[in-house]
Write a protein that holds these residues in place. Structure first.
Motif, PDB file in Angstrom:
ATOM      1  N   VAL A 161     -37.753 -23.324  26.478  1.00  0.00           N
ATOM      2  CA  VAL A 161     -39.003 -23.804  25.895  1.00  0.00           C
ATOM      3  C   VAL A 161     -39.833 -22.598  25.457  1.00  0.00           C
ATOM      4  O   VAL A 161     -40.065 -21.671  26.226  1.00  0.00           O
ATOM      5  CB  VAL A 161     -39.805 -24.649  26.902  1.00  0.00           C
ATOM      6  CG1 VAL A 161     -41.163 -25.038  26.311  1.00  0.00           C
ATOM      7  CG2 VAL A 161     -39.018 -25.888  27.306  1.00  0.00           C
ATOM      8  N   ASP A 162     -40.247 -22.616  24.196  1.00  0.00           N
ATOM      9  CA  ASP A 162     -41.015 -21.499  23.635  1.00  0.00           C
ATOM     10  C   ASP A 162     -42.143 -22.093  22.779  1.00  0.00           C
ATOM     11  O   ASP A 162     -41.918 -22.554  21.666  1.00  0.00           O
ATOM     12  CB  ASP A 162     -40.107 -20.607  22.791  1.00  0.00           C
ATOM     13  CG  ASP A 162     -40.790 -19.336  22.296  1.00  0.00           C
ATOM     14  OD1 ASP A 162     -42.025 -19.347  22.163  1.00  0.00           O
ATOM     15  OD2 ASP A 162     -40.089 -18.344  22.025  1.00  0.00           O
ATOM     16  N   LYS A 163     -43.352 -22.097  23.329  1.00  0.00           N
ATOM     17  CA  LYS A 163     -44.498 -22.724  22.662  1.00  0.00           C
ATOM     18  C   LYS A 163     -45.456 -21.682  22.082  1.00  0.00           C
ATOM     19  O   LYS A 163     -46.666 -21.916  22.005  1.00  0.00           O
ATOM     20  CB  LYS A 163     -45.229 -23.633  23.648  1.00  0.00           C
ATOM     21  CG  LYS A 163     -44.383 -24.783  24.162  1.00  0.00           C
ATOM     22  CD  LYS A 163     -45.159 -25.675  25.123  1.00  0.00           C
ATOM     23  CE  LYS A 163     -44.301 -26.847  25.608  1.00  0.00           C
ATOM     24  NZ  LYS A 163     -45.045 -27.714  26.562  1.00  0.00           N
ATOM     25  N   LYS A 164     -44.920 -20.586  21.620  1.00  0.00           N
ATOM     26  CA  LYS A 164     -45.774 -19.510  21.090  1.00  0.00           C
ATOM     27  C   LYS A 164     -46.690 -20.017  19.973  1.00  0.00           C
ATOM     28  O   LYS A 164     -47.882 -19.661  19.915  1.00  0.00           O
ATOM     29  CB  LYS A 164     -44.896 -18.365  20.579  1.00  0.00           C
ATOM     30  CG  LYS A 164     -45.670 -17.198  19.971  1.00  0.00           C
ATOM     31  CD  LYS A 164     -46.537 -16.505  21.007  1.00  0.00           C
ATOM     32  CE  LYS A 164     -47.298 -15.331  20.421  1.00  0.00           C
ATOM     33  NZ  LYS A 164     -48.167 -14.664  21.429  1.00  0.00           N
ATOM     34  N   LEU A 165     -46.179 -20.822  19.081  1.00  0.00           N
ATOM     35  CA  LEU A 165     -46.991 -21.289  17.947  1.00  0.00           C
ATOM     36  C   LEU A 165     -48.173 -22.136  18.402  1.00  0.00           C
ATOM     37  O   LEU A 165     -49.188 -22.203  17.706  1.00  0.00           O
ATOM     38  CB  LEU A 165     -46.123 -22.075  16.965  1.00  0.00           C
ATOM     39  CG  LEU A 165     -45.087 -21.270  16.166  1.00  0.00           C
ATOM     40  CD1 LEU A 165     -44.251 -22.189  15.297  1.00  0.00           C
ATOM     41  CD2 LEU A 165     -45.769 -20.210  15.318  1.00  0.00           C
ATOM     42  N   TRP A 166     -48.078 -22.762  19.546  1.00  0.00           N
ATOM     43  CA  TRP A 166     -49.155 -23.623  20.023  1.00  0.00           C
ATOM     44  C   TRP A 166     -50.405 -22.815  20.380  1.00  0.00           C
ATOM     45  O   TRP A 166     -51.498 -23.380  20.454  1.00  0.00           O
ATOM     46  CB  TRP A 166     -48.684 -24.415  21.237  1.00  0.00           C
ATOM     47  CG  TRP A 166     -47.709 -25.499  20.899  1.00  0.00           C
ATOM     48  CD1 TRP A 166     -47.015 -25.645  19.733  1.00  0.00           C
ATOM     49  CD2 TRP A 166     -47.318 -26.588  21.741  1.00  0.00           C
ATOM     50  NE1 TRP A 166     -46.205 -26.746  19.784  1.00  0.00           N
ATOM     51  CE2 TRP A 166     -46.372 -27.351  21.015  1.00  0.00           C
ATOM     52  CE3 TRP A 166     -47.657 -26.986  23.028  1.00  0.00           C
ATOM     53  CZ2 TRP A 166     -45.774 -28.499  21.541  1.00  0.00           C
ATOM     54  CZ3 TRP A 166     -47.059 -28.134  23.558  1.00  0.00           C
ATOM     55  CH2 TRP A 166     -46.133 -28.875  22.815  1.00  0.00           C
ATOM     56  N   GLU A 167     -50.235 -21.517  20.593  1.00  0.00           N
ATOM     57  CA  GLU A 167     -51.393 -20.676  20.907  1.00  0.00           C
ATOM     58  C   GLU A 167     -52.388 -20.618  19.752  1.00  0.00           C
ATOM     59  O   GLU A 167     -53.556 -20.277  19.941  1.00  0.00           O
ATOM     60  CB  GLU A 167     -50.931 -19.258  21.258  1.00  0.00           C
ATOM     61  CG  GLU A 167     -50.071 -19.181  22.523  1.00  0.00           C
ATOM     62  CD  GLU A 167     -49.595 -17.763  22.795  1.00  0.00           C
ATOM     63  OE1 GLU A 167     -50.109 -16.818  22.127  1.00  0.00           O
ATOM     64  OE2 GLU A 167     -48.715 -17.595  23.667  1.00  0.00           O
ATOM     65  N   PHE A 168     -51.933 -20.973  18.539  1.00  0.00           N
ATOM     66  CA  PHE A 168     -52.797 -20.895  17.350  1.00  0.00           C
ATOM     67  C   PHE A 168     -53.396 -22.261  16.985  1.00  0.00           C
ATOM     68  O   PHE A 168     -54.002 -22.407  15.918  1.00  0.00           O
ATOM     69  CB  PHE A 168     -51.994 -20.350  16.161  1.00  0.00           C
ATOM     70  CG  PHE A 168     -51.371 -19.014  16.398  1.00  0.00           C
ATOM     71  CD1 PHE A 168     -52.103 -17.846  16.262  1.00  0.00           C
ATOM     72  CD2 PHE A 168     -50.036 -18.910  16.787  1.00  0.00           C
ATOM     73  CE1 PHE A 168     -51.536 -16.608  16.477  1.00  0.00           C
ATOM     74  CE2 PHE A 168     -49.450 -17.672  17.005  1.00  0.00           C
ATOM     75  CZ  PHE A 168     -50.205 -16.524  16.859  1.00  0.00           C
ATOM     76  N   GLU A 169     -53.229 -23.246  17.845  1.00  0.00           N
ATOM     77  CA  GLU A 169     -53.582 -24.626  17.516  1.00  0.00           C
ATOM     78  C   GLU A 169     -55.001 -24.777  16.986  1.00  0.00           C
ATOM     79  O   GLU A 169     -55.232 -25.444  15.965  1.00  0.00           O
ATOM     80  CB  GLU A 169     -53.404 -25.508  18.759  1.00  0.00           C
ATOM     81  CG  GLU A 169     -53.853 -26.937  18.542  1.00  0.00           C
ATOM     82  CD  GLU A 169     -53.732 -27.776  19.806  1.00  0.00           C
ATOM     83  OE1 GLU A 169     -54.040 -28.982  19.742  1.00  0.00           O
ATOM     84  OE2 GLU A 169     -53.340 -27.219  20.860  1.00  0.00           O
ATOM     85  N   GLU A 170     -55.954 -24.174  17.637  1.00  0.00           N
ATOM     86  CA  GLU A 170     -57.359 -24.404  17.312  1.00  0.00           C
ATOM     87  C   GLU A 170     -57.673 -24.086  15.851  1.00  0.00           C
ATOM     88  O   GLU A 170     -58.365 -24.849  15.169  1.00  0.00           O
ATOM     89  CB  GLU A 170     -58.248 -23.568  18.237  1.00  0.00           C
ATOM     90  CG  GLU A 170     -59.733 -23.828  18.040  1.00  0.00           C
ATOM     91  CD  GLU A 170     -60.599 -23.051  19.017  1.00  0.00           C
ATOM     92  OE1 GLU A 170     -61.833 -23.027  18.820  1.00  0.00           O
ATOM     93  OE2 GLU A 170     -60.050 -22.480  19.985  1.00  0.00           O
ATOM     94  N   LEU A 171     -57.172 -22.973  15.359  1.00  0.00           N
ATOM     95  CA  LEU A 171     -57.428 -22.588  13.969  1.00  0.00           C
ATOM     96  C   LEU A 171     -56.361 -23.112  13.011  1.00  0.00           C
ATOM     97  O   LEU A 171     -56.630 -23.351  11.836  1.00  0.00           O
ATOM     98  CB  LEU A 171     -57.501 -21.059  13.860  1.00  0.00           C
ATOM     99  CG  LEU A 171     -58.652 -20.373  14.600  1.00  0.00           C
ATOM    100  CD1 LEU A 171     -58.509 -18.860  14.521  1.00  0.00           C
ATOM    101  CD2 LEU A 171     -59.994 -20.806  14.021  1.00  0.00           C
ATOM    102  N   LEU A 172     -55.155 -23.294  13.525  1.00  0.00           N
ATOM    103  CA  LEU A 172     -54.025 -23.588  12.649  1.00  0.00           C
ATOM    104  C   LEU A 172     -54.085 -24.990  12.053  1.00  0.00           C
ATOM    105  O   LEU A 172     -53.858 -25.156  10.849  1.00  0.00           O
ATOM    106  CB  LEU A 172     -52.716 -23.392  13.430  1.00  0.00           C
ATOM    107  CG  LEU A 172     -51.412 -23.450  12.637  1.00  0.00           C
ATOM    108  CD1 LEU A 172     -51.421 -22.407  11.521  1.00  0.00           C
ATOM    109  CD2 LEU A 172     -50.223 -23.234  13.565  1.00  0.00           C
ATOM    110  N   ILE A 173     -54.394 -25.996  12.855  1.00  0.00           N
ATOM    111  CA  ILE A 173     -54.359 -27.379  12.356  1.00  0.00           C
ATOM    112  C   ILE A 173     -55.349 -27.569  11.212  1.00  0.00           C
ATOM    113  O   ILE A 173     -55.017 -28.139  10.164  1.00  0.00           O
ATOM    114  CB  ILE A 173     -54.664 -28.374  13.491  1.00  0.00           C
ATOM    115  CG1 ILE A 173     -53.672 -28.193  14.646  1.00  0.00           C
ATOM    116  CG2 ILE A 173     -54.611 -29.801  12.960  1.00  0.00           C
ATOM    117  CD1 ILE A 173     -52.236 -28.323  14.254  1.00  0.00           C
ATOM    118  N   SER A 174     -56.560 -27.082  11.385  1.00  0.00           N
ATOM    119  CA  SER A 174     -57.572 -27.270  10.340  1.00  0.00           C
ATOM    120  C   SER A 174     -57.206 -26.516   9.060  1.00  0.00           C
ATOM    121  O   SER A 174     -57.442 -27.005   7.949  1.00  0.00           O
ATOM    122  CB  SER A 174     -58.940 -26.817  10.842  1.00  0.00           C
ATOM    123  OG  SER A 174     -58.915 -25.448  11.237  1.00  0.00           O
TER     124      SER A 174
END
Length: 437
Positions: A412-425
């Motif tokens: 399991v590698d959730k590195k991309l999830w660390e950017f969620e706050e800025l990334l989704i918008s």
């Protein structure tokens, strides 16, 4: 006796004709090499690929290589089976520093033999990326160049780029994407990747476009207007039958993978003095720092630890697009109608396979590289360093290489999830403003 005399006469006549033809050719070259070309409007290419008249070879772009004493390097595609002597026509433009229309007049040219350096990574294809090197001491201030096999051929001139060495750069990090082809329309992954690039410090992306689908075309236009993206037209299919694969025996065609090797090398020289670093990877790959917040901090550490390294090799790691995050956290309703892969839903990473080569991609100082292949450089200045897996690795969302593995056997590698706050918008904004949503 008569037959022997007749044979001798015929032989002498043939030799005389051969020497006369060779002498005429030499005289032609000498005249051309010493001639002054009258002022004229040079014909400049209307495309990014230009045939070399009288041959099956193609020239792409020209650059001054200050590392090789000012030699002119013409990035080219050469037919190996039809190698023949090629010649450079180097021309100077006396008014190159002004913007008047008369600037295009070339008032002096020199004709000299060219050196053809065929790249070693042809993968068995008949057409291969090559450098045609020109150096004429008569024209040190050349502004345009043409390559010819025939002294009387119609010439098309390329403008010589990288005329000056620069110590400061417009961009710190530029990504070179080798090719879009086959009506590529993976719009969602494209936007997600571009927005991740921004968050890790990429300021510029260069894409060589043969063909793409309607949604990706809208996205290309969006990022071009925004200023992050340069799209270089790459109509290689107008000139050759490009292969859709990497090995001739398996995929056939004239040229490896739509000319991927040519575009990667072209991008290095195009951004030689525009970008401090280049990332050479595919559109479905992200070179991701794992121990640093962004690329700038990563390279600050790596360059301090390895000051003589100009080529950093990054391990590739596969995130199978057939395995999904069970929570559905990023299965967002607004993205359902967007074609393509949602990379945020693929958090399972394949383990390394023992005794199997794991291909790498490159993060380079372009001024340290003379020629590159896909996974390693062919010619470089300075040292090469393989970056440890835990420091930086490639997130590569694609079809699995180890499809027999169950989800429990993956990491399991959730590195991309660390950017969620800025990334989704930011993804939503790009999809809306590009007209895809």
């Amino acid at each position: 006796m008569i037959q022997r005399k007749l044979a001798l006469v015929v032989g002498i006549s043939a030799l005389t004709i051969f020497l006369m033809l060779r002498w005429e050719h030499v005289i032609t070259l000498v005249n051309l090499m010493s001639s002054k070309r009258p002022s004229a409007e040079p014909e400049l290419p209307t495309d990014t690929i230009t045939p070399i008249q009288g041959t099956r070879h193609l020239m792409v772009s020209a650059f001054k290589d200050h590392r090789l004493g000012g030699a002119i390097r013409v990035i080219s595609i050469i037919c190996k089976q039809e190698l023949q002597p090629l010649y450079c026509v180097l021309c100077a433009n006396a008014n190159a520093n002004t913007n008047a229309k008369a600037d295009w007049a070339l008032n002096q040219c020199a004709f000299s033999p060219a050196k053809v350096d065929v790249h070693s990574d042809d993968f068995g294809f008949p057409f291969v990326t090559s450098d045609v090197l020109c150096m004429s001491p008569e024209i040190q201030q050349a502004t345009h160049v043409s390559i010819t096999a025939n002294a009387y051929a119609h010439l098309t001139f390329l403008s010589i780029q990288n005329q000056e060495v620069k110590e400061s750069f417009k961009y710190n990090f530029t990504v070179c994407i080798s090719n879009l082809f086959g009506e590529y329309n993976n719009a969602l992954q494209f936007v997600q990747t571009m927005e991740v690039y921004k968050l890790i410090g990429v300021q510029r992306v260069v894409i060589y476009n043969t063909s793409c689908g309607p949604d990706v075309e809208k996205i290309l236009q969006y990022y071009r207007k925004e200023g992050m993206l340069e799209v270089v037209p790459w109509p290689i299919d107008k000139f050759l039958m490009p292969s859709t694969g990497w090995k001739y025996d398996l995929h056939h065609g004239d040229l490896h993978y739509y000319g991927q090797l040519t575009t990667l090398n072209e991008c290095i020289y195009r951004y030689m003095y525009q970008s401090k670093y280049l990332l050479l990877n595919d559109i479905d790959e992200i070179i991701m720092p794992y121990k640093h917040a962004n690329l700038e901090k990563l390279m600050g550490t790596l360059q301090q630890q390895h000051p003589n390294v100009g080529v950093f090799s990054i391990e590739n790691h596969i995130f199978p697009k057939t395995q999904f995050d069970d929570s559905g956290r990023f299965r967002l309703p607004q993205w359902r109608g967007v074609p393509g892969v949602n990379i945020l839903g693929h958090v399972y990473r394949e383990p390394d396979r023992k005794h199997v080569f794991n291909p790498t991609k490159l993060l380079i100082s372009p001024r340290s590289v003379e020629q590159t292949s896909v996974h390693s450089t062919l010619k470089h200045f300075g040292l090469v360093f393989t970056v440890p897996f835990d420091v930086c690795r490639i997130i590569h969302v694609r079809v699995p290489l180890q499809g027999q593995l169950s989800k429990d056997q993956l990491f399991v590698d959730k590195k991309l999830w660390e950017f969620e706050e800025l990334l989704i918008s930011s993804i939503d904004r790009a999809l809306n403003e590009s007209g895809v949503l």
